[in-house]
Design a protein around this motif. Sequence first.
Motif, short mmCIF file in Angstrom:
data_model
loop_
_atom_site.label_atom_id
_atom_site.label_comp_id
_atom_site.label_asym_id
_atom_site.label_seq_id
_atom_site.Cartn_x
_atom_site.Cartn_y
_atom_site.Cartn_z
N VAL A 211 83.96 -42.69 41.70
CA VAL A 211 85.27 -42.82 41.06
C VAL A 211 86.30 -42.09 41.91
O VAL A 211 86.25 -40.87 42.05
CB VAL A 211 85.26 -42.26 39.63
CG1 VAL A 211 86.62 -42.51 38.97
CG2 VAL A 211 84.14 -42.91 38.82
N THR A 213 90.68 -42.06 43.10
CA THR A 213 91.95 -41.71 42.44
C THR A 213 92.25 -42.63 41.27
O THR A 213 92.19 -43.86 41.40
CB THR A 213 93.10 -41.79 43.45
OG1 THR A 213 92.85 -40.88 44.52
CG2 THR A 213 94.43 -41.43 42.78
N LEU A 214 92.56 -42.04 40.14
CA LEU A 214 93.04 -42.76 38.97
C LEU A 214 94.44 -42.24 38.67
O LEU A 214 94.63 -41.04 38.51
CB LEU A 214 92.11 -42.55 37.78
CG LEU A 214 90.66 -43.02 37.99
CD1 LEU A 214 89.79 -42.61 36.81
CD2 LEU A 214 90.60 -44.53 38.19
N ARG A 220 92.29 -43.23 33.32
CA ARG A 220 91.22 -42.23 33.20
C ARG A 220 90.44 -42.42 31.90
O ARG A 220 89.21 -42.33 31.89
CB ARG A 220 91.81 -40.82 33.28
CG ARG A 220 92.49 -40.53 34.61
CD ARG A 220 93.02 -39.11 34.69
NE ARG A 220 93.86 -38.98 35.87
CZ ARG A 220 95.18 -38.79 35.83
NH1 ARG A 220 95.79 -38.67 34.67
NH2 ARG A 220 95.87 -38.69 36.95
N PHE A 236 82.61 -38.06 40.71
CA PHE A 236 84.03 -38.11 40.38
C PHE A 236 84.81 -37.28 41.39
O PHE A 236 84.64 -36.06 41.46
CB PHE A 236 84.26 -37.55 38.97
CG PHE A 236 83.50 -38.27 37.89
CD1 PHE A 236 83.94 -39.50 37.41
CD2 PHE A 236 82.32 -37.74 37.38
CE1 PHE A 236 83.22 -40.17 36.42
CE2 PHE A 236 81.60 -38.40 36.40
CZ PHE A 236 82.05 -39.62 35.92
N GLU A 237 85.65 -37.95 42.18
CA GLU A 237 86.50 -37.21 43.09
C GLU A 237 87.53 -36.40 42.29
O GLU A 237 87.86 -36.74 41.14
CB GLU A 237 87.21 -38.17 44.03
CG GLU A 237 86.25 -38.99 44.88
CD GLU A 237 86.62 -38.96 46.34
OE1 GLU A 237 87.77 -39.30 46.65
OE2 GLU A 237 85.75 -38.61 47.18
N SER A 240 90.33 -38.16 40.64
CA SER A 240 90.05 -39.06 39.52
C SER A 240 90.53 -38.47 38.20
O SER A 240 90.76 -39.19 37.22
CB SER A 240 88.56 -39.36 39.42
OG SER A 240 87.83 -38.21 38.99
N ARG A 274 82.39 -48.79 43.07
CA ARG A 274 83.55 -47.90 43.26
C ARG A 274 84.65 -48.31 42.30
O ARG A 274 85.04 -49.48 42.22
CB ARG A 274 84.07 -48.01 44.69
CG ARG A 274 85.42 -47.33 44.89
CD ARG A 274 86.13 -47.83 46.13
NE ARG A 274 87.55 -47.98 45.88
CZ ARG A 274 88.36 -48.72 46.63
NH1 ARG A 274 87.90 -49.40 47.65
NH2 ARG A 274 89.65 -48.79 46.33
N GLY A 276 88.68 -47.20 41.13
CA GLY A 276 89.85 -46.41 41.51
C GLY A 276 90.12 -46.45 42.99
O GLY A 276 89.71 -47.38 43.70
#
Length: 299
Positions: A211, A213-214, A220, A236-237, A240, A274, A276
């Motif tokens: 995941v 960037t959101l 999110r 989760f980056e 995110s 993947r 986001g």
Amino acid sequence: MNLSWSRKLLEQLAQEGVEDFVFCAGARNSPLVVTLDRARGVRAYSFFEERSAAFFALGLSRAKARPVAIVTTSGTAVAELLPATIEAFHTGVPLVLLTADRPRRLRGTGAPQAIDQVGLFSKFAESEFDLENGDLPNLANWQKRSPIHINVCFDEPLIDEKHEPFSIEVAKVEAFTGASRAPQTASPQKAASTLVSFLGDVSADRLMVLVGTLETPQEREAVAAFVKTLGAPAYFEATSGLRENPSLAHLALRSGDKMLPLALRRFGVKKVLRLGGVPTARVWRDLEDPKVAVETLSI
């Protein structure tokens, strides 16, 4: 004329939703700086150096989900905006590059602080405007999915009139959501169909989710609910916004640069989904290797 012109430019940008102006003061952009000092209703942030100012503007635009302007003086100061502009272009952030310039007649003459600033961002700007003599840019077609470059040629005397404080009304605009430069699916229906097909023949313990960037709370919330339903391990980056979500802790993979390659080699992962923005984890680049027999899908 320069101060009146600067006021009109700021007011026009405010109508496009720009309420934040990041500037590095110099001689040639002094009409814009003085006008910002007189303006009420917008915010101005002073920086000493253009490169860091541009990245601050980029982050501010992402955080507020609305366009932000970066104001520079002429010459090589303009070139310092290029790194942040490239990132803004590839992530769909609507930076406004508002660059002061010397008169067009001085280009190519060896005049100090006079370079050809037009075209510096041509590959990474949705539109470019080279303005002189009070001209204003036509922003009617700006989609706010990419940076734009507005180059303003100020002649001397730079401060040419008295300028009293004034108010600017900033228009309300729809928040941008960012737009990866990766190929886009034709429609949500097509994306959903592709996703169902991708997940149809793989169990949760053979699937890994990355995941990136959101941009919005709605994204999110939707992704968190989907990942919980899916039940597959997920990385989760930080961008995110889900890394510290307690409801996802039982699925979260930690130490991404170590755990993710290990999961691919030893745990029988067959597919990677993947969601986001483009991940920064090294494993995403490793998946480009044709020797890695893992199927990927980006949504």
